[in-house]
Design an enzyme around this catalytic site. Structure first.
Site, PDB file in Angstrom:
ATOM      1  N   CYS A 221       0.948 -42.981   8.018  1.00 28.32           N
ATOM      2  CA  CYS A 221       1.822 -42.007   9.274  1.00 28.32           C
ATOM      3  C   CYS A 221       1.355 -40.776  10.179  1.00 28.32           C
ATOM      4  O   CYS A 221       0.725 -39.921   9.173  1.00 28.32           O
ATOM      5  CB  CYS A 221       2.978 -42.467   9.022  1.00 28.32           C
ATOM      6  SG  CYS A 221       3.923 -41.696   7.573  1.00 28.32           S
TER       7      CYS A 221
ATOM      8  N   GLU B 238      13.910 -38.470  -0.519  1.00 26.65           N
ATOM      9  CA  GLU B 238      14.657 -38.527   0.805  1.00 26.65           C
ATOM     10  C   GLU B 238      15.833 -38.479   0.456  1.00 26.65           C
ATOM     11  O   GLU B 238      16.364 -37.470   1.468  1.00 26.65           O
ATOM     12  CB  GLU B 238      14.078 -39.843   2.015  1.00 26.65           C
ATOM     13  CG  GLU B 238      14.683 -38.538   3.622  1.00 26.65           C
ATOM     14  CD  GLU B 238      13.885 -39.416   4.647  1.00 26.65           C
ATOM     15  OE1 GLU B 238      13.196 -40.663   3.972  1.00 26.65           O
ATOM     16  OE2 GLU B 238      14.898 -40.015   5.375  1.00 26.65           O
TER      17      GLU B 238
ATOM     18  N   THR C   9      15.184 -42.411   7.282  1.00 23.62           N
ATOM     19  CA  THR C   9      14.244 -42.594   8.148  1.00 23.62           C
ATOM     20  C   THR C   9      13.585 -44.209   8.141  1.00 23.62           C
ATOM     21  O   THR C   9      12.779 -44.355   8.958  1.00 23.62           O
ATOM     22  CB  THR C   9      12.659 -41.642   8.149  1.00 23.62           C
ATOM     23  OG1 THR C   9      12.820 -41.702   7.073  1.00 23.62           O
ATOM     24  CG2 THR C   9      13.160 -39.923   8.509  1.00 23.62           C
TER      25      THR C   9
ATOM     26  N   SER D   2       3.759 -48.053  -3.540  1.00 26.33           N
ATOM     27  CA  SER D   2       4.297 -47.698  -2.406  1.00 26.33           C
ATOM     28  C   SER D   2       4.949 -48.756  -2.555  1.00 26.33           C
ATOM     29  O   SER D   2       4.341 -50.048  -1.891  1.00 26.33           O
ATOM     30  CB  SER D   2       2.622 -47.170  -1.129  1.00 26.33           C
ATOM     31  OG  SER D   2       3.232 -47.180  -0.380  1.00 26.33           O
TER      32      SER D   2
ATOM     33  N   SER E 125       0.597 -44.893   3.118  1.00 25.91           N
ATOM     34  CA  SER E 125      -0.100 -43.484   2.678  1.00 25.91           C
ATOM     35  C   SER E 125      -1.339 -44.427   2.150  1.00 25.91           C
ATOM     36  O   SER E 125      -2.285 -43.965   0.991  1.00 25.91           O
ATOM     37  CB  SER E 125       0.561 -43.943   1.456  1.00 25.91           C
ATOM     38  OG  SER E 125       1.227 -45.133   0.782  1.00 25.91           O
TER      39      SER E 125
END
Ligand code: SF4
Length: 290
Positions: free
Chosen positions: A19, A135, A169, A225, A269
């Site tokens: 991304c 995050e 997010t 991931s 990723s």
């Protein structure tokens, strides 16, 4: 992108792979490696992809397991990864002798800023997200002591009358809609910053659409991931043969028997070079099926 052998059509998702935020962070890391040949570290693995971490090591960039490790290393530069860090940790690191390189995704930075703004304007901050995710831990640090973290299944706790919402997010927009309809019963004033990054939602949608049209789905990316695993779970929930792999070496000829169409998707990723090797290997296997 679509490729065809005589027997197999291979369709790779347009949104497969890095991304914006991850590409930016990886570019920053490789640029720093050119500038500083040794002593460059990332605070935790910069992304959840073992092959990329190994490639970075060959460029002289190593992950630190924990911030306490800064005492035992000759650090020249430290890179903050896309998830960001807490403001307290940020202050601690900036007071150190080494260079700090902030590769926090700008979308995550926005969520941090909005949390701070809400706190400064007297709102109790509610974060929609996973409280154990780095995050969210980072955003919490900007949000004041009365911050509350909820996910879509959490019962709404007692809140102040004036509430401000920011969102991890990677949350789905449906979770935000559900939270809003629940929270409205409990408070007098709600201010919402929709900090969802649509990269994840668009990738999931494209993957679901593709999975409905192909015989086999190959999901490429680190097993550690979260977003790659999310893609694999999504495909597994649909009537399509699904295989989650990290590299092309795991592909098996038997998976493609009687398959006419093969879809490839990949987490945020997963680098392009791994996706290209997977495509090539499937083409080779397709040739052998003839
Ligand atoms: S998924 Fe979105 S918020 Fe997360 S790193 Fe990528 S671009 Fe940034």
């Amino acid at each position: 992108m679509t490729r065809k052998t005589a027997q197999v059509e291979i369709i790779t998702a347009k949104r497969a792979g890095f991304c914006f935020g991850v590409k930016r962070a990886i570019d920053i890391a490789f640029d720093i490696a050119k500038e500083i040949p040794e002593g460059v570290y990332t605070l935790g693995p910069i992304i959840h992809n073992p092959q990329v971490i190994e490639k970075l090591k060959t460029e002289g960039i190593f992950p630190l397991e924990d911030i306490s490790d800064i005492r035992n290393k000759e650090i020249k530069a430290l890179i903050i990864r896309t998830h960001g860090i807490s403001c307290h940790l940020y202050d601690t690191i900036t007071s150190q002798r080494f260079r700090l390189i902030d590769a926090t995704c700008p979308f995550v930075k926005n969520a941090q800023r909005y949390a701070q703004l809400l706190k400064e304007n007297g709102y109790q901050v509610v974060i929609l997200g996973d409280s154990s995710h780095p995050e969210v831990k980072g955003i919490m640090s900007y949000a004041g002591e009365d911050v509350v973290v909820v996910d879509e299944n959490t019962r709404i706790p007692r809140l102040k009358t004036k509430v401000g919402i920011v969102v991890q997010t990677t949350q789905p927009v449906e979770a935000l809609k559900k939270l809003l309809s629940n929270i409205i019963e409990h408070v007098k004033e709600v201010k919402v910053y929709n900090t969802i990054c649509n990269s994840t939602a668009l990738r999931l949608k494209e993957t679901a659409d593709m999975a409905r049209k192909v015989d086999v789905m190959i999901v490429v990316g680190g097993r550690n991931s979260a977003n790659t695993t999310q893609l694999a779970h999504l495909c597994t929930s649909l009537p399509v043969r699904t295989y989650h792999i990290e590299t092309e070496g795991e592909l098996r000829k038997a998976w493609f028997v009687n398959a006419r169409k093969v879809g490839i998707t990949a987490g945020a990723s997963t680098p392009d070079w791994i996706i290209r090797k997977v495509e090539k290997r499937i083409i080779d296997i397709g040739g052998e099926i003839l």
